[in-house]
Design a protein around this motif. Structure first.
Motif, PDB file in Angstrom:
ATOM      1  N   ARG B  17       0.841  -1.211   0.000  1.00 61.08           N
ATOM      2  CA  ARG B  17       0.000   0.000   0.000  1.00 61.08           C
ATOM      3  C   ARG B  17       0.866   1.248   0.000  1.00 61.08           C
ATOM      4  O   ARG B  17       0.592   2.197  -0.715  1.00 61.08           O
ATOM      5  CB  ARG B  17      -0.914  -0.005   1.233  1.00 61.08           C
ATOM      6  CG  ARG B  17      -2.296  -0.574   0.930  1.00 61.08           C
ATOM      7  CD  ARG B  17      -3.319  -0.057   1.924  1.00 61.08           C
ATOM      8  NE  ARG B  17      -2.897  -0.276   3.303  1.00 61.08           N
ATOM      9  CZ  ARG B  17      -3.146  -1.411   3.974  1.00 61.08           C
ATOM     10  NH1 ARG B  17      -3.805  -2.393   3.396  1.00 61.08           N
ATOM     11  NH2 ARG B  17      -2.742  -1.549   5.203  1.00 61.08           N
ATOM     12  N   ARG B  18       1.934   1.229   0.800  1.00 58.60           N
ATOM     13  CA  ARG B  18       2.820   2.385   0.865  1.00 58.60           C
ATOM     14  C   ARG B  18       3.458   2.667  -0.501  1.00 58.60           C
ATOM     15  O   ARG B  18       3.544   3.785  -0.958  1.00 58.60           O
ATOM     16  CB  ARG B  18       3.910   2.122   1.910  1.00 58.60           C
ATOM     17  CG  ARG B  18       4.091   3.294   2.849  1.00 58.60           C
ATOM     18  CD  ARG B  18       5.009   3.080   4.016  1.00 58.60           C
ATOM     19  NE  ARG B  18       5.944   1.987   3.959  1.00 58.60           N
ATOM     20  CZ  ARG B  18       5.889   0.913   4.749  1.00 58.60           C
ATOM     21  NH1 ARG B  18       4.909   0.793   5.626  1.00 58.60           N
ATOM     22  NH2 ARG B  18       6.790  -0.036   4.669  1.00 58.60           N
ATOM     23  N   ASP B  23       3.805   5.785  -5.578  1.00 58.72           N
ATOM     24  CA  ASP B  23       3.691   5.843  -7.040  1.00 58.72           C
ATOM     25  C   ASP B  23       2.659   6.880  -7.460  1.00 58.72           C
ATOM     26  O   ASP B  23       2.898   7.703  -8.347  1.00 58.72           O
ATOM     27  CB  ASP B  23       3.250   4.476  -7.592  1.00 58.72           C
ATOM     28  CG  ASP B  23       4.377   3.469  -7.530  1.00 58.72           C
ATOM     29  OD1 ASP B  23       5.508   3.895  -7.210  1.00 58.72           O
ATOM     30  OD2 ASP B  23       4.133   2.285  -7.800  1.00 58.72           O
ATOM     31  N   ARG B  24       1.485   6.807  -6.782  1.00 54.56           N
ATOM     32  CA  ARG B  24       0.396   7.735  -7.125  1.00 54.56           C
ATOM     33  C   ARG B  24       0.830   9.173  -6.900  1.00 54.56           C
ATOM     34  O   ARG B  24       0.594  10.045  -7.714  1.00 54.56           O
ATOM     35  CB  ARG B  24      -0.834   7.405  -6.269  1.00 54.56           C
ATOM     36  CG  ARG B  24      -1.978   6.813  -7.060  1.00 54.56           C
ATOM     37  CD  ARG B  24      -3.286   6.808  -6.303  1.00 54.56           C
ATOM     38  NE  ARG B  24      -3.210   6.655  -4.876  1.00 54.56           N
ATOM     39  CZ  ARG B  24      -3.197   5.469  -4.242  1.00 54.56           C
ATOM     40  NH1 ARG B  24      -3.228   4.339  -4.928  1.00 54.56           N
ATOM     41  NH2 ARG B  24      -3.154   5.418  -2.939  1.00 54.56           N
ATOM     42  N   LEU B  25       1.492   9.381  -5.780  1.00 55.78           N
ATOM     43  CA  LEU B  25       1.911  10.740  -5.417  1.00 55.78           C
ATOM     44  C   LEU B  25       2.852  11.308  -6.470  1.00 55.78           C
ATOM     45  O   LEU B  25       2.703  12.451  -6.919  1.00 55.78           O
ATOM     46  CB  LEU B  25       2.609  10.694  -4.050  1.00 55.78           C
ATOM     47  CG  LEU B  25       2.763  12.047  -3.380  1.00 55.78           C
ATOM     48  CD1 LEU B  25       1.388  12.572  -2.985  1.00 55.78           C
ATOM     49  CD2 LEU B  25       3.660  11.946  -2.151  1.00 55.78           C
ATOM     50  N   LEU B  31       1.864  15.348 -12.957  1.00 49.83           N
ATOM     51  CA  LEU B  31       0.691  15.902 -13.625  1.00 49.83           C
ATOM     52  C   LEU B  31       0.474  17.348 -13.210  1.00 49.83           C
ATOM     53  O   LEU B  31       0.177  18.221 -14.030  1.00 49.83           O
ATOM     54  CB  LEU B  31      -0.540  15.085 -13.263  1.00 49.83           C
ATOM     55  CG  LEU B  31      -0.884  13.948 -14.230  1.00 49.83           C
ATOM     56  CD1 LEU B  31      -2.077  13.178 -13.712  1.00 49.83           C
ATOM     57  CD2 LEU B  31      -1.180  14.523 -15.608  1.00 49.83           C
ATOM     58  N   GLY B  32       0.626  17.594 -11.900  1.00 52.89           N
ATOM     59  CA  GLY B  32       0.432  18.950 -11.394  1.00 52.89           C
ATOM     60  C   GLY B  32       1.398  19.924 -12.024  1.00 52.89           C
ATOM     61  O   GLY B  32       1.016  21.006 -12.465  1.00 52.89           O
ATOM     62  N   ALA B  33       2.675  19.508 -12.122  1.00 51.46           N
ATOM     63  CA  ALA B  33       3.679  20.400 -12.705  1.00 51.46           C
ATOM     64  C   ALA B  33       3.353  20.713 -14.145  1.00 51.46           C
ATOM     65  O   ALA B  33       3.417  21.866 -14.586  1.00 51.46           O
ATOM     66  CB  ALA B  33       5.055  19.755 -12.594  1.00 51.46           C
ATOM     67  N   ILE B  34       2.966  19.656 -14.895  1.00 52.41           N
ATOM     68  CA  ILE B  34       2.637  19.860 -16.312  1.00 52.41           C
ATOM     69  C   ILE B  34       1.433  20.792 -16.439  1.00 52.41           C
ATOM     70  O   ILE B  34       1.420  21.722 -17.254  1.00 52.41           O
ATOM     71  CB  ILE B  34       2.340  18.503 -16.978  1.00 52.41           C
ATOM     72  CG1 ILE B  34       3.627  17.695 -17.106  1.00 52.41           C
ATOM     73  CG2 ILE B  34       1.692  18.692 -18.331  1.00 52.41           C
ATOM     74  CD1 ILE B  34       4.537  18.156 -18.193  1.00 52.41           C
TER      75      ILE B  34
END
Lengths: 272, 424
Positions: B17-18, B23-25, B31-34
């Motif tokens: 889970r960690r 990975d998701r983070l 994505l946020g940066a783009i």
């Protein structure tokens, strides 16, 4: 330890040799890769160089046509005589040497140009054809001799890289013989090929023997046994033993040769 | 050996889970940066497009000028009361004729300040116009242009706007007569700089930038390739070549304004090359582009497989043949791409050009590399600092033109790379 001691089972004599080397040392920077190699290579025969990885057999091969010159820091000492002429003589032109001593590499490396251009390049830069027709003749003759012409005659304009691996290697052989060399150096020419393509190349090597002196580096004992008349075994930068292939494989003089040929490693060998 | 299976059970579950959360983070961060980058770019382009929209059209007035023979010197049509001709022509369109000198001046000021010279030039070019009528569609001056485009509100108190109620009434009368039009503003790219925003265009800057890039390319492309080939293929490895290499990399990082100073003191000061010219500008830009071209060329040369070099050496090609016949052609796509991107960079460079005087006020496109000129970025710089309202939208439009050229150059680079790579 007497590894530097060398045995010449059947001395062929410098007179009959196309190439004879005397005390050849090769250095890559501070590292010495070859130690005093004396070897006579007879004309119109296939000489196989065998030995474990890193033993210096490729280095020796590349010393013959001075390909090591292109590596920064490489240095060759000793004598390599081609028809009695030292190839490291400063007055000798390396370009002419490489026209006389052709080379085929481990990985097929055709130029990213057409099949025709691949073969025509050497003759053209050496001014071997006076006309386009003469050049085409050389190309066709070389492709035919390399056993590739029938397969590519309809697409000489296709890029050389569009051929299969085995065909590419035969194209490289055609390219090498197009400059009408006297010697062909082959550095594991079939190691990147499947068994069928390998068989074709081996057959070709046997045919080419009639016109060229061939030196071939190989990792395959069977290949060495199949194509060569003489074999030289290298180990840790030294020439351990050389002689007629049949003798080397059936009755090797030296323990290291026998171990290598039979596939025993140094660790398995009982102590001295 | 009965150790618990290391990849099953609660601890393994927690670990997985960690790992998935990490990975998701990472993906979200990317994505946020783009999105941030694209968003900012979007805001920039949108601002520019909105800002530049008014400059896409130009308010114009269609006037018929009576070329009265008595107002022109019969011996020399260049001498005449053209201002009077102009004022009478505009006044003829108005319902009320002016009575005072001030009113005449106001009427003359409706059209752009160059109009009387435009009339004179037309008469000088064709003297048979004398005694006849000449109809021209001329740009109106900036204040009326703003009014015509609705950028000046009529509700603004009179003391805070440029035009009085009387002037606005005149313009409305002209509009009512159908004499006012608002065609597409081709003049933006066919005319050169002007004091008056309504007649200012980018032609001079575009031609100047073109000549400058030409000089830059002719100097830096061959020199850059030659330097890179020598360094990569021929140079011995020693302290001298190491120093050369380090300094080339340093040169690429030198602030561009320093190159401008160099151009000013050496090219103009010592060699006496003419100021403000594309020749000097191009030379300065080539100093900046050269390290870029050397670096990309060396990278492209290094990317050519060793096997190709060996193949060429193997058939007895000499060193220059190996380079010219095999290595350079294979490296060409990379070299061209890098060169075009370097040139695109040079096209947008402003600071060094300011130092060598390419921000001069020049109203004609240069006829060659030795004539004073501006360039696109310096033109933007000049307009951005001008007080007239009309220059605001023109500055935005000029930036869009510059961005358009940059985009086009990058597109050419991509096209060339793909085409050349397919061929090899």
């Amino acid at each position: 330890m007497n590894q530097s001691f060398q045995t010449h089972v059947a001395p062929i004599g410098a007179a009959a040799a196309k190439i004879s080397t005397r005390g050849v040392d090769v250095f890559y920077g501070p590292k010495q890769a070859l130690f005093g190699v004396d070897l006579d290579i007879p004309r119109n025969q296939v000489t196989a160089l065998i030995g474990p990885s890193g033993c210096g057999k490729s280095t020796f091969l590349r010393a013959i046509n001075r390909m090591n010159d292109t590596i920064a820091g490489a240095r060759v000492e000793g004598e390599i005589l081609l028809d009695g002429e030292n190839v490291y003589d400063p007055v000798l032109d390396v370009v002419e040497l490489r026209a006389r001593v052709g080379m085929v590499f481990q990985k097929p490396n055709p130029f990213p140009k057409s099949i025709f251009e691949n073969v025509a390049y050497g003759p053209r830069i050496h001014g071997m054809a006076r006309s386009r027709a003469e050049l085409a003749e050389i190309v066709v003759r070389s492709l035919r001799r390399a056993g590739l012409f029938e397969e590519v005659k309809d697409r000489l304009d296709a890029p050389g890289t569009s051929l299969s691996g085995g065909q590419q290697q035969r194209l490289c052989i055609a390219r090498a013989i197009a400059t009408r060399p006297e010697v062909l150096l082959m550095d594991e020419p079939a190691s990147a090929l499947d068994p069928i393509a390998t068989a074709v190349i081996e057959e070709l090597i046997d045919e080419l023997r009639a016109n060229y002196t061939i030196v071939i580096v190989t990792h395959s004992m069977q290949q060495a046994a199949r194509v060569s008349q003489r074999t030289a075994f290298f180990h840790l930068g030294r020439l351990i033993e050389d002689g007629p292939t049949a003798e080397i494989f059936s009755t090797p003089r030296r323990r290291q040769t026998e171990d290598y040929i039979t596939g025993r490693s140094a660790a398995q060998r009982p102590g001295p | 050996m009965n150790a618990p299976a290391p990849h099953r059970g609660g601890a393994a579950e927690a670990r997985r889970r960690r790992r998935h959360r990490a990975d998701r983070l990472l993906r979200l961060l990317g994505l946020g940066a783009i999105s941030l980058a694209l968003g900012l770019l979007g805001v920039l382009i949108a601002t520019l497009v909105i800002g530049a929209t008014p400059a896409l059209t130009q308010t114009k007035l269609r006037v018929t000028f009576a070329i009265s023979p008595e107002l022109i010197d019969p011996a020399d049509p260049g001498i005449g009361a053209y201002r009077l001709i102009l004022r009478r022509g505009v006044a003829a369109l108005l319902p009320e004729q002016p009575t005072t000198m001030a009113e005449w001046r106001e009427i003359g000021g409706i059209v752009t300040g160059n109009t009387q010279f435009a009339i004179r030039d037309a008469v000088m070019a064709d003297p048979s116009l004398i005694g006849r009528n000449l109809t021209l569609t001329v740009p109106v001056s900036d204040a009326y242009d703003q009014l015509g485009k609705g950028l000046t509100s009529r509700d603004t108190p009179p003391e805070r706007r440029k035009l009085s109620d009387r002037e606005i009434a005149r313009f409305d009368a002209l509009t009512a007569r159908g004499a006012v039009s608002r065609p597409f503003n081709w003049e933006l790219i066919t005319r050169s700089n002007s004091r008056f925003p309504e007649t200012a265009g980018l032609a001079g800057a575009i031609v100047g930038s073109f000549y400058m890039l030409l000089v830059c390319f002719v100097v830096s492309f061959p020199a850059g390739i030659a330097a890179a080939v020598w360094l990569e293929e021929f140079a011995p490895r020693n302290r001298l070549t190491d120093a050369v290499e380090v300094n080339i990399n340093n040169l690429a990082a030198v602030p561009s304004i320093v190159f401008g100073l160099l151009g000013l003191s050496v090219l103009i000061g010592v060699f006496g090359l003419p100021r403000s010219t594309p020749l000097v500008g191009g030379l300065v830009l080539s100093l900046m582009t050269l390290p870029t071209i050397i670096i990309v060329t060396r990278a492209a040369l290094r990317a050519v497989p060793r096997s190709i070099r060996e193949a060429a050496h193997g058939v007895g090609a000499s060193r220059h043949q190996v380079v010219l016949h095999h290595v350079l052609p294979l490296a060409m796509p990379g070299i061209l791409t890098g060169t075009i991107i370097g040139l695109a960079h040079a096209l947008g460079e402003t600071a060094p050009l300011l130092l060598i005087g390419m921000n001069a006020f020049i109203t004609d496109p240069p006829g060659g590399i030795l004539e004073a000129s501006t360039a696109l970025p310096t033109q933007i710089f000049i307009w951005a600092g001008s007080a007239e309202h009309g220059f605001v939208s023109r500055t935005c439009a000029a930036i869009l033109v510059l961005l358009g050229f940059l985009l086009a150059m990058n597109a050419v680079a991509i096209y060339l790379r793909q085409r050349l790579e397919r061929k090899t």
